[in-house]
Design an enzyme around this catalytic site. Structure first.
Site, short mmCIF file in Angstrom:
data_model
loop_
_atom_site.label_atom_id
_atom_site.label_comp_id
_atom_site.label_asym_id
_atom_site.label_seq_id
_atom_site.Cartn_x
_atom_site.Cartn_y
_atom_site.Cartn_z
N HIS A 121 0.83 -1.22 0.00
CA HIS A 121 0.00 0.00 0.00
C HIS A 121 0.86 1.26 0.00
CE1 HIS A 121 0.24 0.05 4.55
NE2 HIS A 121 0.13 1.34 4.37
N ASP A 133 1.06 -7.65 2.51
CA ASP A 133 1.21 -6.22 2.19
C ASP A 133 2.69 -5.84 2.04
OD1 ASP A 133 0.88 -3.55 1.82
OD2 ASP A 133 -0.33 -3.19 3.59
N SER A 175 4.23 2.60 8.18
CA SER A 175 3.92 1.55 7.20
C SER A 175 5.17 1.18 6.42
CB SER A 175 2.86 2.05 6.22
OG SER A 175 1.60 2.03 6.81
N ASN A 216 -9.10 -3.48 6.75
CA ASN A 216 -8.16 -2.41 7.11
C ASN A 216 -8.28 -2.11 8.61
OD1 ASN A 216 -6.29 -0.37 6.78
ND2 ASN A 216 -7.75 1.11 5.94
#
Lengths: 741, 741
Positions: free
Chosen positions: B89, B228, B664, B219
């Site tokens: 992402h 991911d 992230s 999510n």
């Protein structure tokens, strides 16, 4: 009448032959007299401390005498004066019926401070199993091997009725009723003798925000926080025999009631439940699974969804109507979620594929062995053929059912028509379901039925049913509808449906009960001469349904003959006992308190707490928590009801016992037969267990008896009720306010 | 430039005085040079096996050199040849930008079989922290005690810029960039020196059905089953210095890259992560919490909901547009869920009430102690006054932002207007954000910005913003709007909004980039003479926004002065270290692998499995599982990637480390600094931890490095990549097909 013979035939111990599919020790909804054949040593090692005859003893009082059918569920006596515990949702119809906009007991709860204040639970009965005995050979004496399938079915029904009526003779005064029940798809027949108490009253129901806390979103879910209980009381005439409601009645004195244990339970503890489960399908052929998975459930789920939507909409503009429909909406929603879960469970378990594999093995065995070929050669082909036929008329037959079912008036009219037509036939060809006795039962409730009608809702339901009928495959359309509004499409058809539905419910003389009742006294010619459009529509539908009903009867007769053979063929491998599918007779199930893993990386614990109730509170129904309950929690004012392992009031717990719909309200007991909770639901992951029990994911959800007492005592202050109960293992002393964690 | 001074000032060890609120040992997003002040013994006892200088060492290679800012997240070097791991992402914008309807890498994934096939990650940079040093006294030298609040803020900004530019001098060739960052709300200022690699390429991205598996419904949720991750590679010019994309570039050779451990982890194991968290608010005054809980979040949540709905609708009729908007819809949805969770977390934690209680204690202390009264007497009243003012202009200021933000053209036009107006002012009053340097940055990307526009979507967004502006309280309406379509109501007003939005985006000469660019060369008079309706609207809005912007600047200046005092006052009780709020600088966090209890009777385990992926499969996005993955699972063809404790491929795991948005893609490491996973999310129950960290419920979700390798190796067959990695503790030998459970 001798009731001593127990039905060992139901315990099939067959030679292992083909398939090896051992049951889990805990699986099974056992007839109470088979407890002695269960793995007692294992059970004892886990905490079972009773003798089998403590569960069922036709000669003496046993647990069986404490467990009753009440409403759509089960109840248990908990005091010597007829006090009954069941679920709030089981008693809910009665609570709604007793409610008015001014006294909304459904919303606010109800507490009778004295016996005199207890209010009748309208239409509620308490039905006690007195004894049961195998009558297979007597029933089968009415059957000849060469009988056509539908005759065979009728013969069995007629013989069963005859046996039951004969057994009742001379026991009318005691209020005993008898019925013969099919077991294991017709492998056995059992005569039940039951006592029916006709005066049941509401004693204490918590408010909806406790008794129905979590409502539809939480229904079938674990973890659960519902105080799903209500106290009822059964009454008899002054002489102790069953009687309809009267001020002079006295509390019923049960042969046996359950003591209550406050000692709680730990994970792994032995538990057992008794109750009246409604229906399971654990021994079904693949064809039946296929039909249910791909035809029946999809059809019923769509129907339920549209009916729920309609009834919810109808209630939105009319609070009084909404109250009236709420119970119906709840049970439809409940059925919907149950069916969706069943369907999901069927798919997830891949049961159809597994059954097909088993049947393929059976076919192979049949192909190899001439003896098997002789016994079972036409078994599977016959099933295939029967279900092919069923698929050709199931939808139109269901559509006629929907059309008639939309309206109580149409329903009664069609029954009157069928009754009149039936009486034209020779006696031996008449239908047992149209017997004098059956019709009398309908007429007895006719006034009530007609008074309870909601014509506007009936009209809307009928319009919906007409619209659905229009979507039937061509060749399966309903002629009674097509003759009236056929040949139109689109908007025009919709208008035809609206007009027809309106026309049928316009003022007519059949809004008077006596005119409706009069129909049952008429000859077929007289009925046929009535020009009222509703009567004509009902008659046309009934006439159209008749051949479909015959095919349906033939199907039932044929499968009732095939299924015992199928079960025998498929079971010749099993070393274990077989238990009959649930059929609303009294059953015993045992297991352990145990959490489970619903999905990857998630573990559900076995017990919930009052803190969990508060955590779920949103202030909005169905997650509104009464202020008083919040105060008790905040002040840690738990009384005697604190569970020392969680330092909080326990609310609900789960166990591996084997239950289904109808078990609602069943006593959940420890190994001594003491009440520790009330069964009120199965879990979502366990849906599908009506077809195949899965010990890893199937759980019984019970409300903890300590939450029941906490709400009764600390929340509602109903100390009068507590004094009636036999409470054991209460903590020696407990401070009113426990120290916080 | 000396980079050796470490910033011990950030480690505040203050005298205990008032409040006692000890932090959990694990809490904190620590600057890398403060690791030596952490409870190293506790950490070592749990498995931490490094020296503090292995984390950060300005004189030698350390873990800091392996961890970079990339996209909106973090990435880490995993090979000597510049191979980077980050989240799918995080790389998604680049993957979308590289996709076409014919080659939809966003949907199907992308694998470069050779270096030559690696494709540019458009607009992606890899930014490495080289060193950082405290410059508080230098920055504060520009501030006089008696400066007005907005001047004070501007002075700090100007001085910070001056320090940064000076530090950069002479290092342009190395691609070093400098910035001064505020810490602890202005208690300290730190100069960061960072190297920016400008050529980043996509190497391997799994298909969306792995990299974005679970999508929006999953999510923030645990348990999670998302692969991911994406492999990128950083390139430099042939001489090793940062360079824009060129075919002649060569892979970057990092000072340090992370080895990979296949040894796995158990519950309780020590883990640590490094990354670039964006923003936290752990030391905020109650007034800020109040504003966020009751004004900011409700406003932003409503705005995000309406924008998401609009963009989703817009994409429905146009698949190419949907692809273009998908990343934007994802980040808006992500922000929405995050804010909803934050808001829920704020409410659940009752943080506002707790802060108010703390501040009431502070007030009491101030009332009793003249010395405190002198130091802190006007602290809380000043905050109260500032937030009261903020509430009077926050909504109109935001509405103007919405109106301009609806369209890139309006945005650029308003900037050009402000630039022209700014140049009329004396040099010392000019705004730093309108400096030559800032404007140059905008103009550099102008062509791209204008080319990427979707005028239809801009028109709809503007119409929506106009409609929302109409709902502003009277007295706070936007005059630029009211002058154009004011005085109308209902349908008429709606029509006015539609017409205005259409009119602004009709063909005009400003559809040409050069004409837009030309605006930046104009004087204010020239700009004012342009009659184009979009230009006039943008100018009017910019003019109207100016006084609001000044008040906003004054607010920021004032709170930046008050907050350090507040933190000091509130912290005088704490014995623990303070760590600065997250601000997109490199941080270190440590904790343990650990499950948690999200609610009553539910326990979440710490690790998920491939079986869990298969169980979630519905066949429908975002729960569609590639056939190949199903085959590998069914065949138990796990290669080297089986976790012996679950007899399956591990997919994701959770730990108590302290992270937030921006983390992230961060490396999750064991105590030896070996990569065991990639951080990709926080859990829903932990939202709100931007304000207050809760060790019981806050968890970092990482994809297991073994799942990353399993997908890369067994699913995609990218063995070329595996050879570049330094893989440790691989099982000695593993059969291709493991035995089933």
């Amino acid at each position: 009448m001798t009731l001593r013979k127990s039905i060992t035939l139901l315990v099939l111990v067959l030679q292992p032959l083909l398939f090896s599919a051992p049951l889990h020790a805990e699986e099974g909804m056992w007839l109470p007299d088979t407890v002695r054949s269960l793995p007692l040593e294992t059970m004892r090692s886990q905490g079972f401390a009773l003798r089998p005859e403590d569960i069922y003893d036709p000669r003496a009082a046993s647990l069986t005498d404490a467990v009753v059918i009440v409403g759509g569920g089960t109840g248990e006596f908990v005091s010597p004066e007829g006090l009954l515990l069941t679920n709030h949702h089981v008693a809910f119809d009665a609570i709604v019926a007793a409610s008015t906009p001014e006294h909304d007991f459904a919303q606010n709860g109800f507490l009778a401070k004295t016996r005199a204040e207890e209010i009748p639970a309208k239409n509620y009965r308490a039905q006690i199993t007195r004894s049961f005995t195998d009558v297979t050979s007597e029933v089968m004496s009415a059957v000849r091997e060469d009988m056509p399938a539908n005759e065979r079915g009728r013969a069995i029904l007629a013989k069963s009725d005859e046996i039951a009526r004969a057994a009742e003779k001379g026991h009318e005064k005691e209020g005993l009723q008898c019925r013969v029940v099919e077991m294991l798809s017709g492998m056995n027949y059992v005569l039940y003798t039951e006592q029916v108490l006709k005066d049941v009253r509401i004693v204490f129901a918590p408010p909806k925000s406790i008794g129905y806390f979590g409502g539809d979103p939480d229904n079938f879910e674990w973890p659960r926080h519902t105080g799903d209980f209500t106290f009822l009381r059964a009454y008899t005439g002054p002489d102790g025999s069953p009687a309809e409601y009267s001020e002079n009645n006295v509390p019923y004195r049960p042969k046996r009631y359950l003591p209550i244990s406050m000692a709680g339970y730990q994970e792994g503890d032995f538990v057992m439940a008794m109750g009246y489960p409604g229906a399971t399908y654990r021994y079904r052929e693949s064809y039946s699974i296929d039909f249910r998975e791909h035809v029946l459930y999809p059809y019923q789920i769509e129907l339920l969804k549209s009916q729920i939507q309609l009834l919810s909409e109808a209630g939105k503009r009319d609070p009084a109507l909404a109250l009236k429909l709420s119970s119906q909406v709840f049970s439809l929603s409940n059925a919907l979620k149950s069916m969706e879960g069943d369907l999901k469970g069927l798919r997830r378990s891949a049961l159809l594929e597994r059954k097909r594999v088993e049947e393929a093995k059976l076919s192979a065995r049949i192909g190899q062995d001439p003896a098997w070929k002789a016994k079972y050669g036409d078994l599977l082909p016959r099933f295939a053929q029967l279900y092919q036929d069923l698929n050709s008329y199931f939808l139109p037959q269901s559509a006629i059912g929907e059309l008639l079912g939309a309206s109580d008036l149409l329903q009664v009219m069609s029954l009157a028509y069928r009754r009149a037509a039936d009486r034209e036939k020779p006696a031996e060809q008449r239908s047992p379901e149209l017997s004098d006795r059956a019709i009398e039962n309908v007429r007895k409730n006719l006034e009530e039925t007609m008074k309870d009608r909601t014509p506007n809702v009936e009209r809307m339901l009928l319009e919906q049913a007409l619209e659905r009928a229009d979507r039937l495959p061509s060749g399966q359309k309903i002629q009674a509808v097509e003759r009236r509004i056929g040949g139109r499409t689109g908007e025009e058809r919709r208008k035809g449906e609206t007009d027809l539905a309106r026309q049928l419910f316009e003022d007519s003389r059949f809004n008077k009960v006596e005119n409706v009742d009069g129909l049952f006294a008429m000859s077929l010619r007289q009925v046929d001469e009535i020009t009222d459009p509703a009567m004509r529509f009902a008659a046309d539908l009934a006439r159209e349904a008749e051949p479909l009903g015959k095919r349906s009867q033939a199907f039932n007769g044929a499968v009732s003959k095939l299924r015992p053979i199928y079960i025998r063929a498929m079971s010749e491998a099993r070393k274990d006992l077989l238990y009959p599918d649930a059929n609303r007779t009294l059953r015993f199930t045992w297991g352990n308190v145990r959490g489970y893993r619903p999905r990857d990386a998630v573990l559900y614990g076995y017990k919930t707490s009052l803190k969990g109730v508060i955590d779920k509170a949103t202030g909005q129904e169905p997650f509104d928590v009464p202020a008083r309950l919040k105060e008790l929690s905040a002040a840690r004012d738990f009384g005697n009801y604190l569970d020392p392992t969680i330092l909080d009031v326990p609310v609900a717990f789960i166990a591996t016992t084997d239950i289904t719909g109808g078990n609602s309200g069943s006593p959940m007991m420890n190994g001594k037969g003491e009440l520790i909770g009330i069964v009120f639901d199965g879990n979502y992951e366990g849906l599908g267990s009506d077809y195949v029990f899965n010990i890893n994911t199937s759980r019984t959800i019970s409300v903890d008896i300590r939450y029941v007492l906490f709400v009764t005592d600390k929340f509602a202050g109903a100390s009068n009720l507590l004094r009636e109960l036999e409470i054991r293992n209460a903590p020696a002393a407990a401070s009113a306010v426990s120290s916080p964690r």
